[in-house]
Design a protein around this motif. Structure first.
Motif, PDB file in Angstrom:
ATOM      1  N   GLN A  38       6.091  12.946   7.626  1.00  0.00           N
ATOM      2  CA  GLN A  38       7.186  12.066   7.225  1.00  0.00           C
ATOM      3  C   GLN A  38       8.486  12.682   7.726  1.00  0.00           C
ATOM      4  OE1 GLN A  38       7.301  10.825   3.065  1.00  0.00           O
ATOM      5  NE2 GLN A  38       9.139  12.040   2.821  1.00  0.00           N
ATOM      6  N   GLU A  39       9.402  11.847   8.191  1.00  0.00           N
ATOM      7  CA  GLU A  39      10.688  12.345   8.688  1.00  0.00           C
ATOM      8  C   GLU A  39      11.776  11.345   8.335  1.00  0.00           C
ATOM      9  OE1 GLU A  39      13.405  14.863  10.534  1.00  0.00           O
ATOM     10  OE2 GLU A  39      11.307  15.242  10.057  1.00  0.00           O
ATOM     11  N   ASP A  40      12.921  11.865   7.885  1.00  0.00           N
ATOM     12  CA  ASP A  40      14.086  11.043   7.594  1.00  0.00           C
ATOM     13  C   ASP A  40      15.089  11.186   8.727  1.00  0.00           C
ATOM     14  OD1 ASP A  40      12.985  10.341   5.185  1.00  0.00           O
ATOM     15  OD2 ASP A  40      14.240  11.666   3.988  1.00  0.00           O
ATOM     16  N   ALA A  41      15.733  10.100   9.079  1.00  0.00           N
ATOM     17  CA  ALA A  41      16.787  10.112  10.098  1.00  0.00           C
ATOM     18  C   ALA A  41      18.003   9.409   9.525  1.00  0.00           C
ATOM     19  CB  ALA A  41      16.323   9.415  11.367  1.00  0.00           C
ATOM     20  N   LYS A  42      19.149  10.027   9.693  1.00  0.00           N
ATOM     21  CA  LYS A  42      20.409   9.425   9.259  1.00  0.00           C
ATOM     22  C   LYS A  42      20.941   8.545  10.383  1.00  0.00           C
ATOM     23  CE  LYS A  42      21.030  12.049   5.494  1.00  0.00           C
ATOM     24  NZ  LYS A  42      20.759  11.513   4.201  1.00  0.00           N
ATOM     25  N   VAL A  43      21.251   7.296  10.059  1.00  0.00           N
ATOM     26  CA  VAL A  43      21.836   6.373  11.024  1.00  0.00           C
ATOM     27  C   VAL A  43      23.263   6.115  10.564  1.00  0.00           C
ATOM     28  CG1 VAL A  43      21.696   4.088  12.093  1.00  0.00           C
ATOM     29  CG2 VAL A  43      19.597   5.318  11.493  1.00  0.00           C
TER      30      VAL A  43
END
Length: 181
Positions: A141-146
């Protein structure tokens, strides 16, 4: 290099024939990462190579970035309020070598506004600040800030005029559209 913690270093020529080729995290192919003085790779008979032994081939981590980002180290993906941004997820194993995953194997969600469908973030028209997009597979799982930009103010085209002599694949032209906030 000593300030970075190196105990042993080697100075390579660094002249006009120097070319750095690397595989970006999650990519299968290596690409030229610098701009050689001739503008392209030279045919040199010598080289130094560093290679990573492939790992277990199982998904351990994800790399999430904007579909048009050249490098995961580029700025975080950006989106205008009320518009869309396509994101991609690439998988790596325990040695950070790429692992093939199908686009449908990634589940997407968003926190802080917006909805994500198959990697395409739809930002609400009143969005501001950042939207956190989460990509999840069975193994990682990976979170990315947009980053949400200010509302779209104007569009700039890379060419003032396009002209097509005839229709056909060999007549294709590229028009770049840049949004300004």
């Amino acid at each position: 290099l000593e300030d970075l913690g190196a105990t042993t270093a080697m100075n390579l020529d660094g002249g006009g024939s120097t070319t750095m080729v690397a595989r970006l995290l999650g990519d299968f192919a290596a690409t030229v990462r610098n701009t050689p003085s001739d503008g392209h790779e030279r045919n040199d008979p010598d080289g130094v190579g560093l290679f990573v032994t492939p790992g277990d081939g199982q998904v351990h981590d994800l790399v999430v970035q904007g579909a048009d980002q050249a490098d995961a180290s580029d700025d975080q993906p950006r989106v205008f309020p009320g518009l869309h941004r396509t994101l991609t997820a690439k998988a790596v194993d325990d040695h950070q070598t790429p692992v093939t995953i199908a686009r449908g194997d990634v589940r997407w969600s968003a926190v802080g506004g917006g909805q994500v469908d198959n990697g395409q973030l739809a930002a609400p028209s009143d969005a501001s600040g950042t939207i956190t997009v989460r990509a999840t597979t069975d193994g990682a799982q990976e979170d990315a800030k947009v980053r949400v930009l200010h509302p779209l103010d104007q569009l700039e085209l890379s060419s003032a005029r396009l002209s097509f002599a005839a229709a056909g694949n060999d007549q294709a032209q590229t028009l770049k559209v840049t949004g300004r906030d």
